[in-house]
Design an enzyme around this catalytic site. Sequence first.
Site: not given
Ligand code: AMP
Length: 113
Positions: A30, A86, A99
């Site tokens: 996002i 991460n 992820h």
């Molecule tokens: P991390 O910091 O590795 O936990 O990455 C989490 C990722 O999830 C970040 O890059 C956010 O931008 C992404 N994220 C959070 N909420 C959403 C959402 N609703 N849809 C898509 N990506 C998301």
Amino acid sequence: MSTLFEKIAAGEIPADIVYSDDEIVAFRDINPQAPTHVLIIPRRPIPTVLDLEAGDAELVGRMVLVAGQIARDVGVDAGGYRLVFNCKEDGGQEVYHIHLHLLGGRKMSWPPG
Ligand code: AMP
């Protein structure tokens, strides 16, 4: 309580899904950090990569293979791309459902921030 990413995998929260099978879902981040920024997740909630067990090796391998297939599909395979997990606070993890970040479409710098 379901994680945010479990809800996306279940279709309860909308996302731009680019790949889906019985155990893996991938969708566009996002808040993209590159022209291509896709998150590849298992449907099963696993909080961090430290929680992976020996029996998860095939699942994680499939996540990497799915990332490669998406890279080909969106056309970042020729230039290359970066894959990132991460892990916990110092790793910059915000969502505690593992992820794999697929980042591509621009030149990445090193070291990461
Ligand atoms: P991390 O910091 O590795 O936990 O990455 C989490 C990722 O999830 C970040 O890059 C956010 O931008 C992404 N994220 C959070 N909420 C959403 C959402 N609703 N849809 C898509 N990506 C998301």
